[in-house]
Design a protein around this motif. Structure first.
Motif, PDB file in Angstrom:
ATOM      1  N   ILE A  24       0.852  -1.188   0.000  1.00 30.68           N
ATOM      2  CA  ILE A  24       0.000   0.000   0.000  1.00 30.68           C
ATOM      3  C   ILE A  24       0.897   1.251   0.000  1.00 30.68           C
ATOM      4  O   ILE A  24       1.839   1.353   0.788  1.00 30.68           O
ATOM      5  CB  ILE A  24      -0.923   0.018   1.237  1.00 30.68           C
ATOM      6  N   ARG A  25       0.580   2.151  -0.943  1.00 29.09           N
ATOM      7  CA  ARG A  25       1.404   3.364  -1.084  1.00 29.09           C
ATOM      8  C   ARG A  25       0.461   4.532  -0.831  1.00 29.09           C
ATOM      9  O   ARG A  25      -0.629   4.590  -1.413  1.00 29.09           O
ATOM     10  CB  ARG A  25       1.912   3.379  -2.520  1.00 29.09           C
ATOM     11  N   ALA A  26       0.870   5.446   0.052  1.00 37.60           N
ATOM     12  CA  ALA A  26       0.018   6.606   0.324  1.00 37.60           C
ATOM     13  C   ALA A  26       0.261   7.657  -0.757  1.00 37.60           C
ATOM     14  O   ALA A  26       1.404   7.921  -1.126  1.00 37.60           O
ATOM     15  CB  ALA A  26       0.328   7.174   1.695  1.00 37.60           C
ATOM     16  N   LEU A  27      -0.814   8.214  -1.289  1.00 35.50           N
ATOM     17  CA  LEU A  27      -0.671   9.231  -2.332  1.00 35.50           C
ATOM     18  C   LEU A  27      -0.964  10.606  -1.748  1.00 35.50           C
ATOM     19  O   LEU A  27      -1.904  10.758  -0.973  1.00 35.50           O
ATOM     20  CB  LEU A  27      -1.645   8.958  -3.480  1.00 35.50           C
ATOM     21  N   ASP A  28      -0.144  11.570  -2.131  1.00 35.52           N
ATOM     22  CA  ASP A  28      -0.402  12.948  -1.714  1.00 35.52           C
ATOM     23  C   ASP A  28      -0.813  13.718  -2.960  1.00 35.52           C
ATOM     24  O   ASP A  28       0.010  13.998  -3.819  1.00 35.52           O
ATOM     25  CB  ASP A  28       0.882  13.533  -1.099  1.00 35.52           C
ATOM     26  N   LEU A  29      -2.101  13.964  -3.088  1.00 34.68           N
ATOM     27  CA  LEU A  29      -2.602  14.610  -4.294  1.00 34.68           C
ATOM     28  C   LEU A  29      -3.042  16.037  -3.989  1.00 34.68           C
ATOM     29  O   LEU A  29      -3.562  16.316  -2.911  1.00 34.68           O
ATOM     30  CB  LEU A  29      -3.769  13.806  -4.866  1.00 34.68           C
ATOM     31  N   GLN A  30      -2.807  16.895  -4.957  1.00 32.39           N
ATOM     32  CA  GLN A  30      -3.178  18.298  -4.776  1.00 32.39           C
ATOM     33  C   GLN A  30      -4.426  18.621  -5.589  1.00 32.39           C
ATOM     34  O   GLN A  30      -4.962  17.765  -6.274  1.00 32.39           O
ATOM     35  CB  GLN A  30      -2.011  19.192  -5.227  1.00 32.39           C
ATOM     36  N   GLY A  31      -4.843  19.875  -5.493  1.00 28.45           N
ATOM     37  CA  GLY A  31      -5.946  20.344  -6.328  1.00 28.45           C
ATOM     38  C   GLY A  31      -7.298  20.183  -5.662  1.00 28.45           C
ATOM     39  O   GLY A  31      -7.425  20.198  -4.443  1.00 28.45           O
ATOM     40  N   GLU A  32      -8.271  19.990  -6.524  1.00 28.33           N
ATOM     41  CA  GLU A  32      -9.657  19.988  -6.090  1.00 28.33           C
ATOM     42  C   GLU A  32     -10.046  18.645  -5.468  1.00 28.33           C
ATOM     43  O   GLU A  32      -9.748  17.597  -6.022  1.00 28.33           O
ATOM     44  CB  GLU A  32     -10.491  20.156  -7.362  1.00 28.33           C
ATOM     45  N   PHE A  33     -10.719  18.681  -4.342  1.00 29.86           N
ATOM     46  CA  PHE A  33     -11.296  17.466  -3.766  1.00 29.86           C
ATOM     47  C   PHE A  33     -12.813  17.617  -3.754  1.00 29.86           C
ATOM     48  O   PHE A  33     -13.328  18.641  -3.326  1.00 29.86           O
ATOM     49  CB  PHE A  33     -10.756  17.219  -2.344  1.00 29.86           C
ATOM     50  N   VAL A  98     -17.006  21.149  -2.931  1.00 37.12           N
ATOM     51  CA  VAL A  98     -15.699  21.099  -3.582  1.00 37.12           C
ATOM     52  C   VAL A  98     -14.711  21.892  -2.739  1.00 37.12           C
ATOM     53  O   VAL A  98     -14.953  23.057  -2.421  1.00 37.12           O
ATOM     54  CB  VAL A  98     -15.781  21.697  -5.005  1.00 37.12           C
ATOM     55  N   VAL A  99     -13.624  21.230  -2.335  1.00 38.86           N
ATOM     56  CA  VAL A  99     -12.630  21.887  -1.489  1.00 38.86           C
ATOM     57  C   VAL A  99     -11.302  21.938  -2.241  1.00 38.86           C
ATOM     58  O   VAL A  99     -10.868  20.932  -2.799  1.00 38.86           O
ATOM     59  CB  VAL A  99     -12.441  21.113  -0.160  1.00 38.86           C
ATOM     60  N   GLU A 100     -10.688  23.116  -2.268  1.00 39.05           N
ATOM     61  CA  GLU A 100      -9.359  23.248  -2.878  1.00 39.05           C
ATOM     62  C   GLU A 100      -8.339  22.897  -1.797  1.00 39.05           C
ATOM     63  O   GLU A 100      -8.254  23.559  -0.763  1.00 39.05           O
ATOM     64  CB  GLU A 100      -9.165  24.683  -3.392  1.00 39.05           C
ATOM     65  N   ASN A 101      -7.566  21.839  -2.035  1.00 40.34           N
ATOM     66  CA  ASN A 101      -6.609  21.357  -1.041  1.00 40.34           C
ATOM     67  C   ASN A 101      -5.457  22.357  -0.921  1.00 40.34           C
ATOM     68  O   ASN A 101      -4.815  22.698  -1.901  1.00 40.34           O
ATOM     69  CB  ASN A 101      -6.086  19.994  -1.509  1.00 40.34           C
ATOM     70  N   ASP A 102      -5.200  22.825   0.321  1.00 42.08           N
ATOM     71  CA  ASP A 102      -4.079  23.757   0.484  1.00 42.08           C
ATOM     72  C   ASP A 102      -2.781  23.018   0.807  1.00 42.08           C
ATOM     73  O   ASP A 102      -1.726  23.633   0.998  1.00 42.08           O
ATOM     74  CB  ASP A 102      -4.396  24.822   1.538  1.00 42.08           C
ATOM     75  N   GLY A 103      -2.844  21.697   0.888  1.00 39.90           N
ATOM     76  CA  GLY A 103      -1.628  20.907   1.085  1.00 39.90           C
ATOM     77  C   GLY A 103      -1.094  20.933   2.504  1.00 39.90           C
ATOM     78  O   GLY A 103      -0.056  20.353   2.790  1.00 39.90           O
ATOM     79  N   LEU A 104      -1.787  21.601   3.425  1.00 37.80           N
ATOM     80  CA  LEU A 104      -1.277  21.702   4.808  1.00 37.80           C
ATOM     81  C   LEU A 104      -1.804  20.569   5.685  1.00 37.80           C
ATOM     82  O   LEU A 104      -1.210  20.236   6.709  1.00 37.80           O
ATOM     83  CB  LEU A 104      -1.703  23.050   5.420  1.00 37.80           C
ATOM     84  N   TYR A 105      -2.939  20.000   5.283  1.00 39.69           N
ATOM     85  CA  TYR A 105      -3.578  18.920   6.051  1.00 39.69           C
ATOM     86  C   TYR A 105      -3.736  19.285   7.518  1.00 39.69           C
ATOM     87  O   TYR A 105      -3.438  18.502   8.419  1.00 39.69           O
ATOM     88  CB  TYR A 105      -2.814  17.594   5.893  1.00 39.69           C
ATOM     89  N   GLU A 106      -4.144  20.523   7.753  1.00 36.27           N
ATOM     90  CA  GLU A 106      -4.416  20.969   9.118  1.00 36.27           C
ATOM     91  C   GLU A 106      -5.671  20.250   9.601  1.00 36.27           C
ATOM     92  O   GLU A 106      -6.692  20.242   8.897  1.00 36.27           O
ATOM     93  CB  GLU A 106      -4.726  22.468   9.076  1.00 36.27           C
ATOM     94  N   THR A 107      -5.594  19.634  10.750  1.00 36.92           N
ATOM     95  CA  THR A 107      -6.759  18.865  11.206  1.00 36.92           C
ATOM     96  C   THR A 107      -7.502  19.601  12.310  1.00 36.92           C
ATOM     97  O   THR A 107      -6.943  20.494  12.959  1.00 36.92           O
ATOM     98  CB  THR A 107      -6.320  17.493  11.752  1.00 36.92           C
ATOM     99  N   VAL A 108      -8.727  19.199  12.511  1.00 35.08           N
ATOM    100  CA  VAL A 108      -9.481  19.749  13.639  1.00 35.08           C
ATOM    101  C   VAL A 108      -8.845  19.214  14.913  1.00 35.08           C
ATOM    102  O   VAL A 108      -8.288  18.118  14.921  1.00 35.08           O
ATOM    103  CB  VAL A 108     -10.982  19.363  13.579  1.00 35.08           C
ATOM    104  N   PRO A 109      -8.914  19.988  16.015  1.00 33.67           N
ATOM    105  CA  PRO A 109      -8.231  19.555  17.230  1.00 33.67           C
ATOM    106  C   PRO A 109      -8.770  18.212  17.727  1.00 33.67           C
ATOM    107  O   PRO A 109      -9.944  17.920  17.582  1.00 33.67           O
ATOM    108  CB  PRO A 109      -8.536  20.662  18.234  1.00 33.67           C
ATOM    109  N   GLY A 110      -7.869  17.420  18.289  1.00 31.15           N
ATOM    110  CA  GLY A 110      -8.303  16.164  18.905  1.00 31.15           C
ATOM    111  C   GLY A 110      -8.127  14.961  18.010  1.00 31.15           C
ATOM    112  O   GLY A 110      -8.153  13.829  18.474  1.00 31.15           O
ATOM    113  N   ILE A 111      -7.924  15.196  16.725  1.00 35.20           N
ATOM    114  CA  ILE A 111      -7.789  14.053  15.819  1.00 35.20           C
ATOM    115  C   ILE A 111      -6.471  13.340  16.054  1.00 35.20           C
ATOM    116  O   ILE A 111      -5.434  13.976  16.236  1.00 35.20           O
ATOM    117  CB  ILE A 111      -7.933  14.515  14.353  1.00 35.20           C
ATOM    118  N   GLY A 112      -6.543  12.010  16.088  1.00 30.67           N
ATOM    119  CA  GLY A 112      -5.340  11.221  16.300  1.00 30.67           C
ATOM    120  C   GLY A 112      -5.090  10.887  17.758  1.00 30.67           C
ATOM    121  O   GLY A 112      -4.199  10.112  18.076  1.00 30.67           O
ATOM    122  N   GLU A 113      -5.902  11.445  18.675  1.00 29.42           N
ATOM    123  CA  GLU A 113      -5.720  11.142  20.093  1.00 29.42           C
ATOM    124  C   GLU A 113      -6.081   9.698  20.373  1.00 29.42           C
ATOM    125  O   GLU A 113      -7.113   9.205  19.931  1.00 29.42           O
ATOM    126  CB  GLU A 113      -6.640  12.043  20.939  1.00 29.42           C
TER     127      GLU A 113
END
Lengths: 471, 340
Positions: A24-33, A98-113
């Motif tokens: 499994i390879r993780a892809l980092d894609l830009q642009g429109e989601f 439609v969300v334009e990806n800014d490439g920062l992947y800023e998450t809402v607080p608490g994610i990953g806890e």
């Protein structure tokens, strides 16, 4: 080892060698989601953001539109570009954010806890699953939170993790079993917490011996969860067939698996449940297989939901030769694509691109009544009789032949030596029956309303007459 | 022009499934032809080269008449599906070895044009074309159709088929019957050659054992009870191996188009075939009767099918079974809890 199986079915060319050894390879894609509001069975979600809003990864974009529905969650951070209908793999436009990806992947607080799921109550687990927007990732897209809420928790004897992956060419579940089995087992443990009497089973077809051995090794001699090896046969992973193979029970179209004391979830769904409950991460990405003889580099990739298939395909080197047929999902039940610029949605499992189109290359000839479809039908139906009824507009006859039990698995069309479009005819007939039922139900409702109104009027008149008489 | 190239670039779209098995109608038909080759070769070896001529003429008659009819009616030509070859082979193997050539040729034309094409072509005929043609020829040309003398063969002595001999009170060698060293039609005589072909069809899953198995079984049971010979293994073996029963059971009763589709229906069909063949052989004037039994059962096929639609998955008895499993399970749980 005992092999579990069902009666009927077929054995199409597996084609898994193309991608089964690709990690499994993780892809980092830009642009429109693009996030369609309807990527599940049930009511579409309602958009809760507006163009211009900045959204974070993990933020809710659409809210469940009813009990049988699911939230839609952003997989990237960025700006909402539009809330408008966008083309889907089905060939229909669906309301999407439609969300334009800014490439920062800023998450809402608490994610990953990290969370200790053993300490959570049933109520809490179900709420987390609901909030995480999880639906059946195997292809059907039924909201998982609803599945985890049967009428009676005590009545569930079996919780089956579906890792059979009976569709040819698909390998994403296999790769997950090989690389992320701990998450799958964790998800199963969480679900077993909800059902005190349930035994956990991880069902895997025997064409994946490494996966069976790997999961078995991880499980050791655990009694609450075990592996069931299934005979490799299509459609072994169909919910009804899987339940029958593992438990010997039968369910029909009018029953839910829970009615037979079973719940079935795809292994990818269980991994998503684990992420949501144990790691506070909603459903944002999924593993899909990019395969077929027209693809340059067949692969199993982890993509963020909402990415365009076109971008994913290009990340896999694009097409080696011209593809005559592109399929979203597997070759047996997948949807042929009009175009590849459609978003990856929750139930997406693969993109197959083939240099040949077997359907166009095999023209239909007359039925010779060989009975191969009858032998192969996993629902024990008689396709030639159903075709006769359906093509003569005899919908009542079609229903009498149990046409509504057909699950459109495609086995009959696959085995037909005359290449008759059996499944295709049944799909159409089933849609017509369902439309008919809807019309009839509406008419009945109208009639009842009419009668009630007439009755009320008569009563009022009677009362008025009586009052007049008294005077 | 630009638009067409644009369209050509697009991928195909169709409803799932997108794969097809490699088995085609043509391959199935060729398998049946291959399975008849041992019996055919034995026929040519045993009866002489004229048998080869009869077979070639019959097959050609079938194929040419199918081609001609379809061209004449401006229909798509379907000769390449090889179904006419199968019809021709079956008809030819049902011919006496010394038959005047015009008879099987007429039969081939009748089979294809009247029985098959006039009813709508492949898959639409309700009777087995080869057998219907054989019955037509039996009635029209009774004498040459039942003349089994073998002028071509060296050791020709007997002209009666073993079953006729048996019916007349004579005796036959079971070994000769099994190998095929007997008078009869071109393809029906050698049991071993026919079984070889049948094994091929079963192994390639072209046919299932249901119809032939049930046919032979029910026929044997019928003969056991009604033939008056009781449990006489020699007599039973002669009856099963003789008179084209093996040929009929494996190659003609299993005809897809004219037999039932449903598994249960195939069993019922086999029983009806066995009983009818028994009736014709024990009580009829002729010593054989396989062809008539099959033709008559063909007519019953739609009715058999209608009465034997299988119970759908999860319905009827399957639903009951599930209910039983669930209650049993509940009882076990209850007992466990009480035990604690």
């Amino acid at each position: 080892m005992k092999l579990f199986t069902f009666k009927g079915g077929a054995h199409p060319n597996e084609g898994k060698a193309l991608s089964e050894n690709c990690r499994i390879r993780a892809l980092d894609l830009q642009g429109e989601f693009v996030f369609p509001m309807s990527q599940h069975i049930g009511a579409p979600a309602k958009p809760v953001v507006a163009p211009g809003d900045r959204v974070l990864a993990g933020q809710k974009l659409g809210e469940a539109g009813g009990f049988i529905s699911a939230d839609v969650i952003s997989s990237v951070s960025g700006t909402v570009k539009a809330v408008e209908p966008r083309m889907q793999v089905s060939g229909f436009p669906v309301m999407s954010v439609v969300v334009e990806n800014d490439g920062l992947y800023e998450t809402v607080p608490g994610i990953g806890e990290k969370r200790d799921y053993h300490a959570l109550s049933k109520e809490e687990i179900r709420n987390i699953v609901r909030e995480a927007g999880i639906v059946g990732l195997g292809g059907a897209g039924f909201p998982t939170a609803v599945k985890l809420m049967p009428k009676n928790d005590e009545g569930i004897d079996w919780f089956i993790a579906n890792g059979s992956e009976c569709e040819p060419f698909l390998t994403s579940d296999y790769r997950m079993l090989m690389e992320e089995a701990e998450r799958i087992i964790g998800g199963l443990e969480i679900c077993l917490q909800l059902f005190p009497h349930a035994k956990g089973v991880i069902a895997i077809e025997d064409n994946k011996p490494e996966a069976i051995a790997h999961v078995q090794e991880l499980l050791g001699d655990r009694e609450d969860i075990r592996v069931a090896a299934l005979k490799t046969k299509y459609p072994e992973g169909g919910e009804r067939q899987l339940i029958n193979a593992v438990t010997g029970r039968y369910i029909n179209s009018g029953m839910l698996p829970a009615d037979a004391g079973c719940i079935v979830d795809n292994v990818a769904t269980l991994a998503a449940i684990y992420d949501a409950v144990a790691e506070s991460t909603p459903l944002m990405e999924k593993v899909i297989t990019i395969t077929g003889d027209a693809v340059t580099e067949p692969a199993n990739v982890k993509v963020r939901l909402g990415a365009s298939y076109q971008a994913v395909l290009e990340a896999c080197g694009g097409l080696r030769v011209r593809a005559r047929k592109m399929i979203c999902g597997g070759p047996m039940m997948g949807q042929a694509l009009f175009e590849t610029d459609c978003p990856v949605t929750k139930p997406s499992s693969a993109l197959c691109a083939f240099a040949h189109d077997e359907v166009a290359e095999n023209p239909t000839t007359p039925c010779i009544r060989c009975g191969r479809c009858v032998e192969a039908c996993p629902e024990f139906l008689v396709p030639p009789m159903m075709v006769k009824a359906a093509t003569h507009d005899d919908l009542a006859g079609f229903e009498k032949l149990n046409g509504m039990e057909c699950m459109e698995c495609g086995t009959c069309s696959y085995v037909c030596p005359a290449r008759r479009p059996l499944t295709q005819i049944f799909k159409q007939a089933r849609k017509m029956v369902m439309a008919d039922r809807k019309v009839k139900a509406a008419e009945q409702k109208q009639r009842e309303a009419h009668e009630a109104a007439a009755k009320l009027e008569a009563e009022q008149k009677k009362a008025a007459d009586q009052a007049a008489e008294k005077e | 022009m630009e638009q067409t190239t644009e369209i050509k670039k697009l991928a195909h779209v169709s409803s799932s499934p997108h794969f097809r098995t490699s088995v085609t109608t043509q391959k199935l038909m060729l398998d049946v032809v291959i399975a008849m080759i041992p019996a055919f070769l034995w026929g040519v070896w045993h009866f002489g080269p004229y048998a080869l001529l009869v077979t070639v003429a019959t097959v050609l008659a079938c194929v040419v008449s199918e081609y001609a009819y379809e061209r004449l009616m401006k229909l798509p030509v379907t000769v390449s599906d090889c179904s006419a070859v199968v019809t021709g082979m079956i008809l030819a193997l049902n011919m006496p070895p010394e038959i005047p050539l015009f008879i099987p040729i007429l039969g081939g034309v009748f089979a294809i044009v009247v029985v098959k094409q006039l009813y709508g072509g492949l898959g639409q005929n309700f009777m087995n074309p080869a057998l219907a043609a054989r019955c037509f020829l039996m009635i029209s040309f009774a004498k040459p159709m039942t003349d089994f003398s073998m002028r071509g063969a060296v050791d020709a002595v007997s002209t009666a088929t073993p079953l006729a001999e048996l019916k007349a009170g004579g005796s036959v060698s079971l070994t000769d019957l099994f190998i095929g060293n007997i008078p009869g039609t071109i393809g029906e005589v050698s049991t071993i050659a026919l079984l070889l072909g049948a094994a091929y069809l079963l192994a390639k899953k072209v046919i299932s054992i249901r119809i032939p198995g049930m046919y032979i079984l029910s026929f044997a049971v019928f003969m056991l009870i009604f033939s008056g010979h009781g449990l006489d293994p020699y007599y039973l073996a002669c009856q099963v191996c003789g008179g084209g029963l093996i040929f009929g059971a494996f190659f003609m009763a299993t005809d897809y188009v004219t037999g039932p589709l449903t598994p249960a229906g195939q069993l019922v069909y086999g029983v009806i075939l066995g009983v009818l063949t028994g009736i014709f052989r024990v009580f009829g004037a002729s010593a054989e009767g396989v062809s008539y039994a099959i033709i008559l059962s063909n007519i019953l096929c739609p009715l058999i099918e209608k009465c034997t639609v299988p119970t759908a998955f999860g319905k009827g008895r399957y639903a009951e079974l599930t209910k039983k499993l669930l209650t049993d399970n509940k009882d076990v749980k209850k007992a466990e809890q009480e035990g604690r």
